[in-house]
Design a protein around this motif. Structure first.
Motif, PDB file in Angstrom:
ATOM      1  N   ILE A  44       0.842  -1.190   0.000  1.00 18.48           N
ATOM      2  CA  ILE A  44       0.000   0.000   0.000  1.00 18.48           C
ATOM      3  C   ILE A  44       0.879   1.242   0.000  1.00 18.48           C
ATOM      4  O   ILE A  44       2.045   1.204   0.385  1.00 18.48           O
ATOM      5  N   GLY A  45       0.302   2.332  -0.435  1.00 21.17           N
ATOM      6  CA  GLY A  45       1.030   3.586  -0.520  1.00 21.17           C
ATOM      7  C   GLY A  45       0.363   4.501  -1.512  1.00 21.17           C
ATOM      8  O   GLY A  45      -0.475   4.074  -2.315  1.00 21.17           O
ATOM      9  N   ALA A  46       0.747   5.758  -1.480  1.00 17.36           N
ATOM     10  CA  ALA A  46       0.156   6.750  -2.368  1.00 17.36           C
ATOM     11  C   ALA A  46       0.539   6.469  -3.811  1.00 17.36           C
ATOM     12  O   ALA A  46       1.464   5.707  -4.100  1.00 17.36           O
ATOM     13  N   ASN A  47      -0.156   7.133  -4.726  1.00 18.67           N
ATOM     14  CA  ASN A  47       0.182   7.044  -6.138  1.00 18.67           C
ATOM     15  C   ASN A  47       1.617   7.526  -6.345  1.00 18.67           C
ATOM     16  O   ASN A  47       2.016   8.562  -5.814  1.00 18.67           O
ATOM     17  N   GLY A  48       2.410   6.747  -7.080  1.00 14.44           N
ATOM     18  CA  GLY A  48       3.802   7.107  -7.288  1.00 14.44           C
ATOM     19  C   GLY A  48       4.757   6.555  -6.246  1.00 14.44           C
ATOM     20  O   GLY A  48       5.952   6.856  -6.278  1.00 14.44           O
ATOM     21  N   ALA A  49       4.247   5.710  -5.355  1.00 14.13           N
ATOM     22  CA  ALA A  49       5.095   5.158  -4.287  1.00 14.13           C
ATOM     23  C   ALA A  49       6.007   4.044  -4.775  1.00 14.13           C
ATOM     24  O   ALA A  49       6.919   3.632  -4.058  1.00 14.13           O
ATOM     25  N   GLY A  50       5.753   3.517  -5.974  1.00 16.51           N
ATOM     26  CA  GLY A  50       6.599   2.459  -6.518  1.00 16.51           C
ATOM     27  C   GLY A  50       5.965   1.087  -6.544  1.00 16.51           C
ATOM     28  O   GLY A  50       6.616   0.105  -6.928  1.00 16.51           O
ATOM     29  N   LYS A  51       4.697   0.975  -6.197  1.00 16.11           N
ATOM     30  CA  LYS A  51       4.025  -0.319  -6.088  1.00 16.11           C
ATOM     31  C   LYS A  51       3.998  -1.042  -7.439  1.00 16.11           C
ATOM     32  O   LYS A  51       4.393  -2.208  -7.542  1.00 16.11           O
ATOM     33  N   THR A  52       3.517  -0.350  -8.461  1.00 22.61           N
ATOM     34  CA  THR A  52       3.408  -0.985  -9.780  1.00 22.61           C
ATOM     35  C   THR A  52       4.781  -1.277 -10.368  1.00 22.61           C
ATOM     36  O   THR A  52       4.966  -2.302 -11.046  1.00 22.61           O
ATOM     37  N   SER A  53       5.756  -0.427 -10.104  1.00 24.18           N
ATOM     38  CA  SER A  53       7.119  -0.694 -10.595  1.00 24.18           C
ATOM     39  C   SER A  53       7.671  -1.982  -9.999  1.00 24.18           C
ATOM     40  O   SER A  53       8.371  -2.745 -10.675  1.00 24.18           O
ATOM     41  N   ILE A  54       7.346  -2.247  -8.733  1.00 22.26           N
ATOM     42  CA  ILE A  54       7.813  -3.479  -8.091  1.00 22.26           C
ATOM     43  C   ILE A  54       7.235  -4.694  -8.792  1.00 22.26           C
ATOM     44  O   ILE A  54       7.955  -5.637  -9.149  1.00 22.26           O
ATOM     45  N   VAL A  55       5.924  -4.697  -9.023  1.00 22.35           N
ATOM     46  CA  VAL A  55       5.320  -5.897  -9.615  1.00 22.35           C
ATOM     47  C   VAL A  55       5.665  -6.037 -11.095  1.00 22.35           C
ATOM     48  O   VAL A  55       5.765  -7.159 -11.596  1.00 22.35           O
ATOM     49  N   LYS A  56       5.879  -4.936 -11.785  1.00 22.57           N
ATOM     50  CA  LYS A  56       6.347  -5.039 -13.173  1.00 22.57           C
ATOM     51  C   LYS A  56       7.753  -5.643 -13.214  1.00 22.57           C
ATOM     52  O   LYS A  56       8.075  -6.424 -14.106  1.00 22.57           O
ATOM     53  N   ALA A  57       8.585  -5.288 -12.233  1.00 22.52           N
ATOM     54  CA  ALA A  57       9.920  -5.881 -12.162  1.00 22.52           C
ATOM     55  C   ALA A  57       9.836  -7.370 -11.845  1.00 22.52           C
ATOM     56  O   ALA A  57      10.569  -8.185 -12.416  1.00 22.52           O
ATOM     57  N   LEU A  58       8.926  -7.754 -10.945  1.00 20.13           N
ATOM     58  CA  LEU A  58       8.737  -9.176 -10.627  1.00 20.13           C
ATOM     59  C   LEU A  58       8.346  -9.958 -11.872  1.00 20.13           C
ATOM     60  O   LEU A  58       8.820 -11.080 -12.090  1.00 20.13           O
ATOM     61  N   SER A  59       7.473  -9.373 -12.679  1.00 15.97           N
ATOM     62  CA  SER A  59       6.919 -10.059 -13.840  1.00 15.97           C
ATOM     63  C   SER A  59       7.828 -10.014 -15.057  1.00 15.97           C
ATOM     64  O   SER A  59       7.486 -10.577 -16.094  1.00 15.97           O
ATOM     65  N   GLY A  60       8.956  -9.326 -14.949  1.00 17.16           N
ATOM     66  CA  GLY A  60       9.867  -9.233 -16.081  1.00 17.16           C
ATOM     67  C   GLY A  60       9.471  -8.198 -17.104  1.00 17.16           C
ATOM     68  O   GLY A  60       9.973  -8.195 -18.224  1.00 17.16           O
ATOM     69  N   LEU A  61       8.577  -7.287 -16.727  1.00 13.79           N
ATOM     70  CA  LEU A  61       8.101  -6.264 -17.661  1.00 13.79           C
ATOM     71  C   LEU A  61       8.980  -5.024 -17.671  1.00 13.79           C
ATOM     72  O   LEU A  61       8.940  -4.240 -18.622  1.00 13.79           O
ATOM     73  N   VAL A  62       9.727  -4.800 -16.590  1.00 13.06           N
ATOM     74  CA  VAL A  62      10.732  -3.732 -16.565  1.00 13.06           C
ATOM     75  C   VAL A  62      12.020  -4.316 -15.988  1.00 13.06           C
ATOM     76  O   VAL A  62      12.002  -5.302 -15.242  1.00 13.06           O
ATOM     77  N   SER A  63      13.128  -3.698 -16.330  1.00 18.14           N
ATOM     78  CA  SER A  63      14.427  -4.186 -15.873  1.00 18.14           C
ATOM     79  C   SER A  63      14.681  -3.810 -14.419  1.00 18.14           C
ATOM     80  O   SER A  63      14.217  -2.771 -13.941  1.00 18.14           O
ATOM     81  N   LYS A  64      15.415  -4.661 -13.745  1.00 21.25           N
ATOM     82  CA  LYS A  64      15.820  -4.409 -12.368  1.00 21.25           C
ATOM     83  C   LYS A  64      17.213  -3.790 -12.370  1.00 21.25           C
ATOM     84  O   LYS A  64      18.119  -4.302 -13.013  1.00 21.25           O
ATOM     85  N   SER A  65      17.387  -2.703 -11.629  1.00 22.00           N
ATOM     86  CA  SER A  65      18.701  -2.074 -11.528  1.00 22.00           C
ATOM     87  C   SER A  65      19.603  -2.835 -10.576  1.00 22.00           C
ATOM     88  O   SER A  65      20.822  -2.874 -10.761  1.00 22.00           O
ATOM     89  N   ALA A  66      19.002  -3.416  -9.549  1.00 20.83           N
ATOM     90  CA  ALA A  66      19.760  -4.174  -8.551  1.00 20.83           C
ATOM     91  C   ALA A  66      18.799  -5.079  -7.802  1.00 20.83           C
ATOM     92  O   ALA A  66      17.580  -4.903  -7.850  1.00 20.83           O
ATOM     93  N   GLY A  67      19.363  -6.075  -7.116  1.00 20.51           N
ATOM     94  CA  GLY A  67      18.560  -6.957  -6.285  1.00 20.51           C
ATOM     95  C   GLY A  67      18.352  -8.330  -6.898  1.00 20.51           C
ATOM     96  O   GLY A  67      18.795  -8.614  -8.019  1.00 20.51           O
TER      97      GLY A  67
END
Length: 235
Positions: free
Chosen positions: A33-56
């Motif tokens: 949970i978190g406000a719009n722009g908190a990074g929630k969707t970026s996290i799940v897109k990274a999990l799904s392979g839809l965006v690249s991960k910078s680290a981790g």
């Protein structure tokens, strides 16, 4: 089932996610949970392979999926219902549902699951030959979730499932998530609707500007005065 260690995501010079660590156990409903722009969707897109991960590093069912492309992530059973549904608009309900079974070849199982989805969502059965573009927002969300179920998910990611829906339909979506929980499904839920998300989940992570700032059981976080004021708007 899912282990995320020190995940970071950048879009060019912009840091969207910074050093985030999250885990999900089998049978849990975990919410971000978190406000719009908190990074929630970026996290799940990274999990799904839809965006690249910078680290981790990301591990799913003991397999390292950090650099795995999206189509191979899906084949492992990590199924993402994206924000905005992302249906094929000029395809029918039946055709969109069958997209979820694209990687399967068990014809009897596919047929059985198809009927089970229509039993779960009777409105989809009524509109089985209707194009997705002609459907209401709530019906499209049912179709997106039904499509995901056709893939037999080991872990189901629901990204903002209540976004843009009328209050009555929002209640239906969260009732459905409670039903999934009772069935023992493992879910990672991303929601701006924090109060309702905490009510249906076991644990939660609170994100702010790409970082985890709070974590704990959903019951405890729902009573936390800082969280209630900052994220739920109540004291």
């Amino acid at each position: 089932m899912l282990e995320i260690n020190s995940l970071s995501v950048h879009y060019g010079a912009v840091s969207a996610v910074r050093n985030v660590s999250i885990h999900v156990k089998q049978g849990e409903v975990v919410t971000l949970i978190g406000a719009n722009g908190a990074g929630k969707t970026s996290i799940v897109k990274a999990l799904s392979g839809l965006v690249s991960k910078s680290a981790g590093k990301v591990t799913f069912r003991n397999a390292d999926i950090t650099r795995l492309p999206a189509h191979n992530v899906t084949r492992l059973g990590l199924i993402h219902v994206p924000e905005g549904r992302k249906l094929v608009p000029n395809m029918t309900v039946a055709e969109n549902l069958m997209c979820g079974a694209y990687c399967r070849d068990d014809k009897a199982g596919i047929a059985s699951d198809f009927e089970a989805v229509l039993d779960r969502f009777p409105r989809l059965r009524e509109r089985i030959k209707q194009q997705a573009v002609t459907m209401s927002g709530g019906e499209r969300q049912m179709l997106a979730i039904g499509r995901a179920l056709m893939a037999r998910p080991e872990l189901l990611i629901l990204d903002e499932p209540s976004l843009g829906l009328a209050p009555l339909l929002v209640d239906e979506i969260f009732e459905m998530i409670l039903g999934f929980k009772k069935e023992g499904k493992t879910i990672l839920l991303i929601e701006q609707n924090a109060f309702e998300a905490l009510a249906v989940s076991d644990r939660a992570y609170v994100l702010r500007v790409g970082e985890v700032v709070m974590t704990g059981t959903s019951a405890d976080l729902a009573l936390d005065p800082t969280l209630r004021q900052a994220y739920l708007g109540v004291s």
